[in-house]
Design a protein around this motif. Structure first.
Motif, PDB file in Angstrom:
ATOM      1  N   THR A  99      -3.948   3.258  -1.162  1.00 49.38           N
ATOM      2  CA  THR A  99      -4.009   2.502  -2.320  1.00 49.38           C
ATOM      3  C   THR A  99      -3.156   1.381  -2.506  1.00 49.38           C
ATOM      4  OG1 THR A  99      -2.652   4.047  -3.505  1.00 49.38           O
ATOM      5  CG2 THR A  99      -5.011   4.675  -3.514  1.00 49.38           C
ATOM      6  N   GLY A 100      -3.518   0.313  -3.205  1.00 51.88           N
ATOM      7  CA  GLY A 100      -2.595  -0.696  -3.534  1.00 51.88           C
ATOM      8  C   GLY A 100      -3.232  -2.107  -3.796  1.00 51.88           C
ATOM      9  N   LEU A 101      -4.593  -2.397  -3.400  1.00 56.16           N
ATOM     10  CA  LEU A 101      -5.106  -3.290  -3.726  1.00 56.16           C
ATOM     11  C   LEU A 101      -5.708  -3.096  -5.244  1.00 56.16           C
ATOM     12  CD1 LEU A 101      -7.834  -4.075  -0.626  1.00 56.16           C
ATOM     13  CD2 LEU A 101      -6.292  -5.601  -1.521  1.00 56.16           C
ATOM     14  N   PRO A 102      -5.669  -4.416  -5.740  1.00 53.51           N
ATOM     15  CA  PRO A 102      -6.061  -4.767  -7.319  1.00 53.51           C
ATOM     16  C   PRO A 102      -7.488  -3.937  -7.276  1.00 53.51           C
ATOM     17  CG  PRO A 102      -4.963  -6.377  -6.690  1.00 53.51           C
ATOM     18  CD  PRO A 102      -5.093  -5.827  -5.321  1.00 53.51           C
ATOM     19  N   ALA A 103      -7.839  -3.359  -8.440  1.00 53.50           N
ATOM     20  CA  ALA A 103      -9.110  -2.839  -8.687  1.00 53.50           C
ATOM     21  C   ALA A 103     -10.349  -3.764  -8.410  1.00 53.50           C
ATOM     22  CB  ALA A 103      -9.320  -2.340 -10.068  1.00 53.50           C
ATOM     23  N   ALA A 131       1.321  12.138  13.126  1.00 54.64           N
ATOM     24  CA  ALA A 131       0.727  11.234  12.426  1.00 54.64           C
ATOM     25  C   ALA A 131       1.687  10.224  11.900  1.00 54.64           C
ATOM     26  CB  ALA A 131       0.283  12.199  11.186  1.00 54.64           C
ATOM     27  N   LEU A 132       1.291   8.841  12.132  1.00 56.56           N
ATOM     28  CA  LEU A 132       2.104   7.732  11.742  1.00 56.56           C
ATOM     29  C   LEU A 132       2.238   7.768  10.370  1.00 56.56           C
ATOM     30  CD1 LEU A 132       3.842   5.080  12.404  1.00 56.56           C
ATOM     31  CD2 LEU A 132       1.478   4.001  12.249  1.00 56.56           C
ATOM     32  N   LEU A 133       1.149   8.166   9.545  1.00 56.50           N
ATOM     33  CA  LEU A 133       1.201   8.071   8.161  1.00 56.50           C
ATOM     34  C   LEU A 133       1.020   9.465   7.312  1.00 56.50           C
ATOM     35  CD1 LEU A 133      -1.591   5.074   7.709  1.00 56.50           C
ATOM     36  CD2 LEU A 133       1.009   4.880   7.750  1.00 56.50           C
ATOM     37  N   ALA A 134       2.075   9.527   6.372  1.00 52.94           N
ATOM     38  CA  ALA A 134       2.149  10.907   5.730  1.00 52.94           C
ATOM     39  C   ALA A 134       1.848  10.420   4.190  1.00 52.94           C
ATOM     40  CB  ALA A 134       3.276  11.423   5.924  1.00 52.94           C
ATOM     41  N   PRO A 135       1.258  11.446   3.531  1.00 50.79           N
ATOM     42  CA  PRO A 135       1.306  11.092   1.902  1.00 50.79           C
ATOM     43  C   PRO A 135       2.712  10.675   1.335  1.00 50.79           C
ATOM     44  CG  PRO A 135       0.123  12.877   2.688  1.00 50.79           C
ATOM     45  CD  PRO A 135       0.808  12.688   3.773  1.00 50.79           C
ATOM     46  N   GLY A 136       2.413   9.653   0.592  1.00 55.60           N
ATOM     47  CA  GLY A 136       3.383   8.873  -0.106  1.00 55.60           C
ATOM     48  C   GLY A 136       4.028   7.652   0.602  1.00 55.60           C
ATOM     49  N   ALA A 137       3.866   7.676   1.892  1.00 55.77           N
ATOM     50  CA  ALA A 137       4.503   6.494   2.751  1.00 55.77           C
ATOM     51  C   ALA A 137       3.939   5.080   2.285  1.00 55.77           C
ATOM     52  CB  ALA A 137       3.974   6.718   4.370  1.00 55.77           C
ATOM     53  N   ARG A 138       4.765   4.159   2.329  1.00 58.35           N
ATOM     54  CA  ARG A 138       4.341   2.779   1.873  1.00 58.35           C
ATOM     55  C   ARG A 138       3.914   2.250   3.322  1.00 58.35           C
ATOM     56  NH1 ARG A 138       9.626   4.049  -0.426  1.00 58.35           N
ATOM     57  NH2 ARG A 138       9.411   4.385  -2.558  1.00 58.35           N
ATOM     58  N   PHE A 163       0.941  -1.187  -0.090  1.00 54.69           N
ATOM     59  CA  PHE A 163       0.020   0.054   0.039  1.00 54.69           C
ATOM     60  C   PHE A 163       0.927   1.203  -0.069  1.00 54.69           C
ATOM     61  CE2 PHE A 163      -2.621  -3.217   1.569  1.00 54.69           C
ATOM     62  CZ  PHE A 163      -3.865  -3.026   1.154  1.00 54.69           C
ATOM     63  N   ARG A 164       0.106   2.360  -0.366  1.00 59.03           N
ATOM     64  CA  ARG A 164       0.864   3.707  -0.267  1.00 59.03           C
ATOM     65  C   ARG A 164      -0.290   4.656   0.010  1.00 59.03           C
ATOM     66  NH1 ARG A 164       5.456   6.362  -2.889  1.00 59.03           N
ATOM     67  NH2 ARG A 164       5.853   4.304  -3.992  1.00 59.03           N
ATOM     68  N   VAL A 165       0.256   5.402   1.014  1.00 57.54           N
ATOM     69  CA  VAL A 165      -0.865   6.549   1.496  1.00 57.54           C
ATOM     70  C   VAL A 165      -0.965   7.542   0.383  1.00 57.54           C
ATOM     71  CG1 VAL A 165      -1.214   8.258   3.160  1.00 57.54           C
ATOM     72  CG2 VAL A 165       0.009   6.252   3.641  1.00 57.54           C
ATOM     73  N   ALA A 166      -2.036   7.876  -0.486  1.00 53.73           N
ATOM     74  CA  ALA A 166      -2.423   8.468  -1.403  1.00 53.73           C
ATOM     75  C   ALA A 166      -2.458   9.803  -0.853  1.00 53.73           C
ATOM     76  CB  ALA A 166      -3.479   8.122  -2.057  1.00 53.73           C
ATOM     77  N   PHE A 167      -3.247  10.006   0.085  1.00 58.42           N
ATOM     78  CA  PHE A 167      -3.696  11.303   0.904  1.00 58.42           C
ATOM     79  C   PHE A 167      -4.354  11.347   2.327  1.00 58.42           C
ATOM     80  CE2 PHE A 167      -7.182  10.239  -1.724  1.00 58.42           C
ATOM     81  CZ  PHE A 167      -8.510  10.575  -1.064  1.00 58.42           C
TER      82      PHE A 167
END
Length: 205
Positions: free
Chosen positions: A129-133, A189-196, A114-118
């Motif tokens: 995002t990261g799961l197949p469609a 925040a633990l998660l930031a945009p762009g983080a894997r 996964f990647r943090v999109a926003f």
């Protein structure tokens, strides 16, 4: 790409997809870090990136459409790992929507990178995002009045973790004890945009 002025010192950049927004965000952050771009804030969303605090927004608006924006780096260096118990109340519903056995849902979800999109909705909440469609799921027809903090959830193409208890209509597939938002932590925040991000299955007690 469409570049729109916002006030005197900001631009809103519209792109064609979430992947394009993430790639543009990464390139903007890179250019700011190397010193070739002067901007105070870079804020990604689903298909836009907002740049605020620009010295010369008109000049950047003219040059941006000609930029070569490389695709996202898929390497897993610096990945945030989130341990999760796949014990959510909507696990069976998600399995039915995916057309798989309930036991397969954790394996499919945890296998994705996964990647943090926003970020948005609540402090510390990242849209991943990261799961197949084909694994996209609708929101619940009736939202819950209270979703516990630490709930791992799905909606549309996104995975998210509720940083605090709040109402919500996402499909709940698991729980984690990780703290997503902590005022005493820098950054909070633990998660930031762009983080894997990778989800690591734990045994349910």
């Amino acid at each position: 790409m469409r570049v729109l002025p916002v006030g005197d010192r900001a631009l809103l950049v519209e792109v064609s997809s979430g992947e394009a927004a993430q790639a543009l965000h990464a390139e903007l952050v890179r250019r700011r870090a190397e010193g070739s771009l002067s901007v105070r804030e870079i804020v990604p969303a689903a298909r836009t990136v907002l740049l605020d605090g620009l010295d010369d927004p008109a000049r950047l608006a003219e040059s941006l459409p000609g930029w070569e924006v490389p695709p996202l780096d898929a390497r897993a260096d610096g990945t945030v790992e989130i341990p999760v118990r796949y014990d959510g109340p909507d696990l069976a519903d998600v399995a039915a929507l995916w057309g798989v056995a309930v036991r397969d849902v954790p394996e499919i979800h945890a296998a994705a990178e996964f990647r943090v999109a926003f970020c948005g909705f609540a402090p510390g909440f990242g849209y991943l995002t990261g799961l197949p469609a084909r694994y996209g799921v609708p929101r619940r027809a009736t939202p819950r009045t209270a979703v516990p903090a630490g709930s791992v959830a799905l909606a549309g193409p996104y995975t998210g973790v509720y940083p605090r208890s709040s109402p919500g209509g996402w499909q709940l597939i698991g729980t984690t004890d990780v703290t997503l938002w902590d005022h005493a932590r820098v950054p909070a925040a633990l998660l930031a945009p762009g983080a894997r991000v990778r989800f690591v299955p734990e045994r349910c007690s």
